[in-house]
Motif scaffolding. Structure first.
Motif, mmCIF file in Angstrom:
data_model
loop_
_atom_site.group_PDB
_atom_site.id
_atom_site.type_symbol
_atom_site.label_atom_id
_atom_site.label_comp_id
_atom_site.label_asym_id
_atom_site.label_seq_id
_atom_site.Cartn_x
_atom_site.Cartn_y
_atom_site.Cartn_z
ATOM 1 N N THR A 25 5.603 -31.444 79.556
ATOM 2 C CA THR A 25 5.119 -32.827 78.658
ATOM 3 C C THR A 25 5.945 -33.774 78.436
ATOM 4 O OG1 THR A 25 3.972 -31.288 76.874
ATOM 5 C CG2 THR A 25 5.060 -33.604 75.958
ATOM 6 N N LEU A 26 6.039 -35.054 78.951
ATOM 7 C CA LEU A 26 6.855 -36.603 78.819
ATOM 8 C C LEU A 26 6.266 -37.789 77.611
ATOM 9 C CD1 LEU A 26 5.269 -37.276 82.707
ATOM 10 C CD2 LEU A 26 7.294 -35.377 82.054
ATOM 11 N N SER A 27 7.238 -37.839 77.308
ATOM 12 C CA SER A 27 7.169 -38.594 76.103
ATOM 13 C C SER A 27 7.508 -39.835 76.713
ATOM 14 C CB SER A 27 8.275 -37.941 75.226
ATOM 15 O OG SER A 27 7.484 -36.803 74.433
ATOM 16 N N ARG A 28 7.186 -41.160 76.029
ATOM 17 C CA ARG A 28 7.348 -42.541 76.569
ATOM 18 C C ARG A 28 7.485 -43.360 74.921
ATOM 19 N NH1 ARG A 28 3.430 -46.212 75.987
ATOM 20 N NH2 ARG A 28 2.099 -45.489 73.678
ATOM 21 N N PRO A 29 8.829 -44.288 75.946
ATOM 22 C CA PRO A 29 9.362 -44.777 74.284
ATOM 23 C C PRO A 29 8.465 -45.292 73.324
ATOM 24 C CG PRO A 29 10.098 -46.004 76.610
ATOM 25 C CD PRO A 29 8.638 -44.755 76.653
ATOM 26 N N PRO A 30 8.394 -45.346 71.947
ATOM 27 C CA PRO A 30 7.540 -45.698 71.567
ATOM 28 C C PRO A 30 6.745 -47.265 71.373
ATOM 29 C CG PRO A 30 9.343 -44.472 70.188
ATOM 30 C CD PRO A 30 9.114 -44.865 71.129
ATOM 31 N N GLU A 90 11.222 -34.240 86.938
ATOM 32 C CA GLU A 90 12.708 -35.374 86.494
ATOM 33 C C GLU A 90 12.995 -36.203 87.470
ATOM 34 O OE1 GLU A 90 15.787 -32.242 85.894
ATOM 35 O OE2 GLU A 90 15.744 -31.858 83.897
ATOM 36 N N ARG A 91 12.426 -36.028 88.410
ATOM 37 C CA ARG A 91 12.245 -37.356 89.489
ATOM 38 C C ARG A 91 11.340 -38.299 89.695
ATOM 39 N NH1 ARG A 91 12.816 -32.620 93.153
ATOM 40 N NH2 ARG A 91 10.388 -33.118 93.963
ATOM 41 N N ALA A 92 10.209 -37.952 88.914
ATOM 42 C CA ALA A 92 9.547 -38.444 88.945
ATOM 43 C C ALA A 92 9.926 -39.338 87.533
ATOM 44 C CB ALA A 92 7.956 -38.131 88.228
ATOM 45 N N VAL A 93 10.110 -39.165 86.208
ATOM 46 C CA VAL A 93 10.750 -40.064 85.091
ATOM 47 C C VAL A 93 11.787 -40.930 85.875
ATOM 48 C CG1 VAL A 93 12.270 -40.083 82.782
ATOM 49 C CG2 VAL A 93 10.317 -38.719 83.387
ATOM 50 N N ASN A 94 13.167 -40.171 86.900
ATOM 51 C CA ASN A 94 14.253 -41.062 86.956
ATOM 52 C C ASN A 94 13.816 -42.181 88.132
ATOM 53 O OD1 ASN A 94 15.556 -40.197 84.820
ATOM 54 N ND2 ASN A 94 16.131 -37.958 86.642
ATOM 55 N N GLN A 95 12.686 -41.670 88.649
ATOM 56 C CA GLN A 95 12.977 -42.849 90.006
ATOM 57 C C GLN A 95 11.334 -44.001 89.554
ATOM 58 O OE1 GLN A 95 12.134 -40.022 93.388
ATOM 59 N NE2 GLN A 95 14.332 -39.453 93.072
ATOM 60 N N ALA A 96 10.600 -43.800 89.362
ATOM 61 C CA ALA A 96 9.174 -44.820 89.331
ATOM 62 C C ALA A 96 9.008 -45.321 87.974
ATOM 63 C CB ALA A 96 8.124 -43.444 88.071
ATOM 64 N N HIS A 100 10.094 -45.886 83.574
ATOM 65 C CA HIS A 100 11.190 -46.324 82.562
ATOM 66 C C HIS A 100 11.279 -46.103 81.170
ATOM 67 C CE1 HIS A 100 14.795 -48.645 82.393
ATOM 68 N NE2 HIS A 100 14.539 -49.195 81.427
ATOM 69 N N GLY A 101 11.811 -45.476 80.918
ATOM 70 C CA GLY A 101 12.209 -45.372 79.730
ATOM 71 C C GLY A 101 11.643 -43.623 78.891
ATOM 72 N N TRP A 102 10.509 -42.854 79.715
ATOM 73 C CA TRP A 102 10.750 -41.954 79.286
ATOM 74 C C TRP A 102 10.852 -40.868 79.530
ATOM 75 C CZ3 TRP A 102 4.407 -41.047 79.557
ATOM 76 C CH2 TRP A 102 4.087 -42.109 79.916
ATOM 77 N N ARG A 103 10.979 -39.864 78.954
ATOM 78 C CA ARG A 103 11.612 -37.978 79.194
ATOM 79 C C ARG A 103 10.875 -37.678 78.595
ATOM 80 N NH1 ARG A 103 12.923 -35.796 74.071
ATOM 81 N NH2 ARG A 103 11.838 -37.430 72.461
ATOM 82 N N LEU A 104 11.193 -35.947 79.569
ATOM 83 C CA LEU A 104 10.441 -35.418 79.686
ATOM 84 C C LEU A 104 11.258 -34.259 78.818
ATOM 85 C CD1 LEU A 104 9.158 -32.308 81.322
ATOM 86 C CD2 LEU A 104 10.818 -32.223 82.930
ATOM 87 N N THR A 105 9.391 -34.357 78.214
ATOM 88 C CA THR A 105 10.429 -32.886 76.557
ATOM 89 C C THR A 105 10.354 -31.800 76.392
ATOM 90 O OG1 THR A 105 8.320 -33.917 75.754
ATOM 91 C CG2 THR A 105 10.272 -34.886 74.717
ATOM 92 N N ALA A 106 9.410 -31.064 77.957
ATOM 93 C CA ALA A 106 8.628 -29.690 77.858
ATOM 94 C C ALA A 106 8.060 -29.533 79.175
ATOM 95 C CB ALA A 106 7.605 -29.303 76.650
ATOM 96 N N VAL A 107 8.792 -28.251 79.628
ATOM 97 C CA VAL A 107 8.356 -27.568 80.867
ATOM 98 C C VAL A 107 7.997 -25.970 80.275
ATOM 99 C CG1 VAL A 107 8.560 -26.569 83.662
ATOM 100 C CG2 VAL A 107 9.551 -29.004 82.224
#
Length: 115
Positions: A25-30, A90-96, A100-107
């Motif tokens: 699950t990836l979460s994005r900024p509101p 994590e690479r996708a969230v940190n590099q793409a 920007h501002g998204w985070r990995l919330t579950a695996v």
């Protein structure tokens, strides 16, 4: 879910690698606007994958909250599959820039492997 195979034999053994189904699950900024298109998310995730990383297939479902998806990951065991998918996300969230501002919330394991 875990599908076992060994190159050329279909047998399981101590040196076998298995295809594990892993959810994420990836979460994005509101305040980040509309949901990203599915193809954009797939492109970002595939661009974050690495040769030999065991990523076989990715399926993703975008939403206003971010995205949920599954990865078929080739690995020796479930723990290694989880680590590989976590690293991918994590690479996708940190590099793409698109994430920007998204985070990995579950695996976690998907399907019957879920505990």
């Amino acid at each position: 879910m875990c599908l076992a195979f060994r190159a050329g034999s279909g047998a399981c053994g101590p040196h076998s690698r298995r295809v594990h189904l892993v959810e994420f699950t990836l979460s994005r900024p509101p305040a980040s606007g509309q949901a990203l298109p599915e193809q954009t998310l797939l492109d970002v995730l595939w661009s974050a994958s690495r040769p030999g990383g065991g990523i076989e297939h990715i399926r993703v479902h975008p939403s206003r909250a971010g995205a949920r998806g599954v990865v078929f990951c080739l690995a020796a065991d479930g723990r290694q599959a989880l680590l590989r998918v976590r690293s991918l996300c994590e690479r996708a969230v940190n590099q793409a820039p698109a994430l920007h501002g998204w985070r990995l919330t579950a695996v976690g394991p998907a399907g019957p492997d879920r505990a």
